[in-house]
Write a protein that holds these residues in place. Sequence first.
Motif, PDB file in Angstrom:
ATOM      1  N   ARG A  40       0.779  -1.134  -0.018  1.00 37.31           N
ATOM      2  CA  ARG A  40       0.039  -0.051  -0.159  1.00 37.31           C
ATOM      3  C   ARG A  40       0.929   1.180   0.068  1.00 37.31           C
ATOM      4  NH1 ARG A  40      -5.699  -0.186   2.717  1.00 37.31           N
ATOM      5  NH2 ARG A  40      -6.375  -2.329   2.070  1.00 37.31           N
ATOM      6  N   THR A  41       2.240   1.370   0.651  1.00 35.91           N
ATOM      7  CA  THR A  41       2.845   2.382   0.583  1.00 35.91           C
ATOM      8  C   THR A  41       3.849   2.489  -0.784  1.00 35.91           C
ATOM      9  OG1 THR A  41       3.267   2.135   3.020  1.00 35.91           O
ATOM     10  CG2 THR A  41       4.859   3.336   1.751  1.00 35.91           C
ATOM     11  N   MET A  42       4.026   1.276  -1.440  1.00 39.37           N
ATOM     12  CA  MET A  42       4.936   1.298  -2.458  1.00 39.37           C
ATOM     13  C   MET A  42       4.085   1.452  -3.860  1.00 39.37           C
ATOM     14  SD  MET A  42       7.969   0.861  -3.504  1.00 39.37           S
ATOM     15  CE  MET A  42       9.022   0.081  -4.839  1.00 39.37           C
ATOM     16  N   PHE A  43       2.691   1.029  -3.934  1.00 47.50           N
ATOM     17  CA  PHE A  43       2.341   1.254  -5.285  1.00 47.50           C
ATOM     18  C   PHE A  43       1.923   2.658  -5.716  1.00 47.50           C
ATOM     19  CE2 PHE A  43       1.526  -3.226  -5.734  1.00 47.50           C
ATOM     20  CZ  PHE A  43       1.437  -3.512  -7.065  1.00 47.50           C
ATOM     21  N   PRO A  44       1.467   3.608  -4.660  1.00 47.41           N
ATOM     22  CA  PRO A  44       1.306   5.065  -4.882  1.00 47.41           C
ATOM     23  C   PRO A  44       2.620   5.547  -5.685  1.00 47.41           C
ATOM     24  CG  PRO A  44       0.406   4.485  -2.844  1.00 47.41           C
ATOM     25  CD  PRO A  44       1.232   3.332  -3.278  1.00 47.41           C
ATOM     26  N   TYR A  45       3.809   5.243  -5.022  1.00 48.08           N
ATOM     27  CA  TYR A  45       5.034   5.649  -5.636  1.00 48.08           C
ATOM     28  C   TYR A  45       5.326   5.173  -7.029  1.00 48.08           C
ATOM     29  CZ  TYR A  45       6.457   7.755  -1.115  1.00 48.08           C
ATOM     30  OH  TYR A  45       6.558   8.420  -0.054  1.00 48.08           O
ATOM     31  N   TYR A  46       4.978   3.864  -7.117  1.00 47.44           N
ATOM     32  CA  TYR A  46       5.205   3.035  -8.442  1.00 47.44           C
ATOM     33  C   TYR A  46       4.583   3.909  -9.435  1.00 47.44           C
ATOM     34  CZ  TYR A  46       4.688  -0.804 -11.784  1.00 47.44           C
ATOM     35  OH  TYR A  46       4.621  -1.377 -12.779  1.00 47.44           O
ATOM     36  N   TYR A  47       3.254   3.994  -9.317  1.00 47.89           N
ATOM     37  CA  TYR A  47       2.256   4.500 -10.458  1.00 47.89           C
ATOM     38  C   TYR A  47       2.656   6.193 -10.358  1.00 47.89           C
ATOM     39  CZ  TYR A  47      -0.826   0.467  -9.971  1.00 47.89           C
ATOM     40  OH  TYR A  47      -1.140  -0.777 -10.151  1.00 47.89           O
ATOM     41  N   SER A  48       3.008   6.717  -9.478  1.00 46.88           N
ATOM     42  CA  SER A  48       3.194   8.199  -9.493  1.00 46.88           C
ATOM     43  C   SER A  48       4.442   8.598 -10.343  1.00 46.88           C
ATOM     44  CB  SER A  48       3.434   8.873  -8.329  1.00 46.88           C
ATOM     45  OG  SER A  48       2.170   8.687  -7.718  1.00 46.88           O
ATOM     46  N   ILE A  49       5.610   7.713  -9.965  1.00 46.11           N
ATOM     47  CA  ILE A  49       6.956   7.768 -10.603  1.00 46.11           C
ATOM     48  C   ILE A  49       6.515   7.650 -12.279  1.00 46.11           C
ATOM     49  CG2 ILE A  49       9.300   6.983 -11.002  1.00 46.11           C
ATOM     50  CD1 ILE A  49       9.031   6.813  -7.903  1.00 46.11           C
ATOM     51  N   ASN A  50       6.156   6.457 -12.519  1.00 51.39           N
ATOM     52  CA  ASN A  50       6.081   6.180 -13.760  1.00 51.39           C
ATOM     53  C   ASN A  50       4.973   7.191 -14.646  1.00 51.39           C
ATOM     54  OD1 ASN A  50       7.667   3.795 -13.900  1.00 51.39           O
ATOM     55  ND2 ASN A  50       6.201   2.519 -13.067  1.00 51.39           N
ATOM     56  N   LEU A  51       4.094   7.612 -13.942  1.00 53.49           N
ATOM     57  CA  LEU A  51       3.053   8.414 -14.557  1.00 53.49           C
ATOM     58  C   LEU A  51       3.786   9.746 -14.780  1.00 53.49           C
ATOM     59  CD1 LEU A  51       0.396   9.749 -15.394  1.00 53.49           C
ATOM     60  CD2 LEU A  51      -0.141  10.149 -13.183  1.00 53.49           C
TER      61      LEU A  51
END
Length: 127
Positions: A40-51
């Motif tokens: 839950r902590t990692m996925f927002p970063y994953y999506y945000s950085i890639n976006l």
Amino acid sequence: MQFEIILPSIVLGIMLFFSFAVAPLIFKVLEENQARKFVRTMFPYYYSINLILVSLICIFLIFKNFINLNFYLLTSVAILFAISLFVLMPMINNARDQKKEIKFKYLHTGSVIINFFQIFILFYVVL
């Protein structure tokens, strides 16, 4: 090498590393509660950085007036990151919190399919 190839390659590398190295190990190495918290902590970063990275590519392509198939493919990848970040991920978390396992499984499967679709698009763009 050109910016419009380097940045998609970086995004592709991030996605491949996360999909095939990080994600499979999370639930093997961490206890379930820790793994869920980490995800839950990692996925927002994953999506945000890639976006952000894919959006920068699209802005660069607009600035250079390279509106071609790759531009539209990368725009679709960016839109899918935004949908995953702002729509799908909250729905997945909500389904998990409410213990709606069937809904969670369908939404999670949808997010995995979107992720692999984005990987295939990026492979096409890079190659």
